[in-house]
Design an enzyme around this catalytic site. Sequence first.
Site, PDB file in Angstrom:
ATOM      1  NE  ARG A  61     -16.406 -45.827  12.832  1.00 34.25           N
ATOM      2  CZ  ARG A  61     -15.917 -46.368  14.085  1.00 34.25           C
ATOM      3  NH1 ARG A  61     -14.911 -47.322  14.027  1.00 34.25           N
ATOM      4  NH2 ARG A  61     -16.549 -45.870  15.416  1.00 34.25           N
ATOM      5  CB  THR A 121     -15.952 -42.479  24.882  1.00 32.71           C
ATOM      6  OG1 THR A 121     -14.566 -42.691  24.901  1.00 32.71           O
ATOM      7  CG2 THR A 121     -16.434 -43.227  24.060  1.00 32.71           C
ATOM      8  CG  ASN A 144     -64.249 -56.106   1.554  1.00 35.62           C
ATOM      9  OD1 ASN A 144     -63.760 -56.109   0.424  1.00 35.62           O
ATOM     10  ND2 ASN A 144     -63.379 -55.872   2.503  1.00 35.62           N
TER      11      ASN A 144
END
Length: 450
Positions: free
Chosen positions: A16, A80, A386
């Site tokens: 999602r 789960t 530089n």
Amino acid sequence: MSEIRGVILAAGQGTRMRSRLPKVLHPLMGKPMIYYVIEAVAQATSTPPVLVLGHDAEKVYQHIQDMEVEVVVQQPQLGTAHALQQTAPVLAHTDKVLVVMGDMPLLRATTLQKVSALLPPAPSGALAMLTVRGGEAKGFGRVLRDAQGRVQAVIEEAQATPEILAIDEYNVGVYAFEGRWLWSALERISVSPKGEYYLTDVIALAVADGLDVHALQLDEPSEAIGINTRVHLAEAERVLRHRVNQAWMLAGVTLIDPGSTYISPEAYIGMDTVIWPNTYILGKSSIGEGCELGPNTYVRDCQIGAACRVFNSVLEGARLENHVDIGPFAHLRKGAHLAEGVHMGNFGEVKNAYLGPGTKMGHFSYIGDATIGAQVNIGAGTITCNFDGEKKNHTHIQDGAFIGSDTMLVAPVTVGEAARTGAGAVVTKDVPPRTLAVGVPARNIRTIKD
Ligand code: UD1
Ligand code: CA
């Protein structure tokens, strides 16, 4: 011995989120959400958590390999309950197992501790869980109670009847289980019509076994924000920002508009500092006492001393000592170090350079790869050239020098103590102390007398 271990389930794909980035790596206030969960669980249990990874496990592992966790891989991802089952070999002899979902980054360690304390010692306890009442459902499982108010089951939205959907007590997804009972219960869970093994089915199993299910209701519903979509991610970010801002205000920092102030959880801010709107203090920044920052200021990984003023500027990896005054529209990059009392005005850039105490660069300058002494005046438009196309070269400007407007300092080059350059000078050779150099290329034309 009562041993407790925490388990974090983070193997799911997070479809999602609609992202190529694994869900648990999506950042909240600059840190992957999984970090918050790992920290809270580690703090609640005082042991390294077990982290279940699966989808994009490699990618997630790269981000957490320096943290103290024990990784278990779930392959394939069958829900789960199946995820938790993968930790059985590691936790078979653990008395108490605290389980947290990897997409719940706002849970506080104290809340997790309360859930775990609610589980009575074996054999009477089977499980304790966390619920939240009210607010939007956000796809959470509904908590079913009997007439006496005892928890009977958790029903997932996909399986719920309209009556069950109307229940406004939700399952947060935090559980404390009695170890031995848990592993046997997980084996008894059957597959859901969606083809997944739901951990939530253990609640009804405990009830069927004649065991009590202990439930704690959250006092602060915002802790239960679970990240399933980017809408939830933004909500979590807002809550977290509010938490951090609140803590700094209570610690003595003035936030003119907390709603538009972004402070990283790793930053430090001293007392009596005032932060104006639209200001970002990110990374491991530290701000001293009595500073004024913003509006419209971006500070990342900077060390800022006391009584500094930074106005409409961007500072990254810079260090400011006390009483430094910057902006508007200054850009300090990595390795910029401004000593006490430095003033830097508009449209200046400093990178990998030290500006000594009391030095001033008022307007339109670039100072990179340079060491500049104390009380130097850097005229408008000064540039340290530089880069010669191959490598970076260093510029030295010694104490009390005066660099005329629009000077080009072609590095490597040194401007001596109390020397001066004329406006528009292109300095290609060292300027001795107390000498004036002018022209293109610059010539040393005379010694300066006091
Ligand atoms: C889950 C709960 C729901 C609860 C909600 C709150 C289940 C079946 N449902 O739903 O009751 O209200 O959390 O947070 O438990 N995961 C794995 N392996 C898998 C599947 C998921 O490790 O095979 C991980 C995910 O990475 C995620 C967590 O478990 O971190 C929860 O998964 P998710 O799909 O977000 O579950 P929800 O639908 O939110
Ligand atoms: Ca979720």
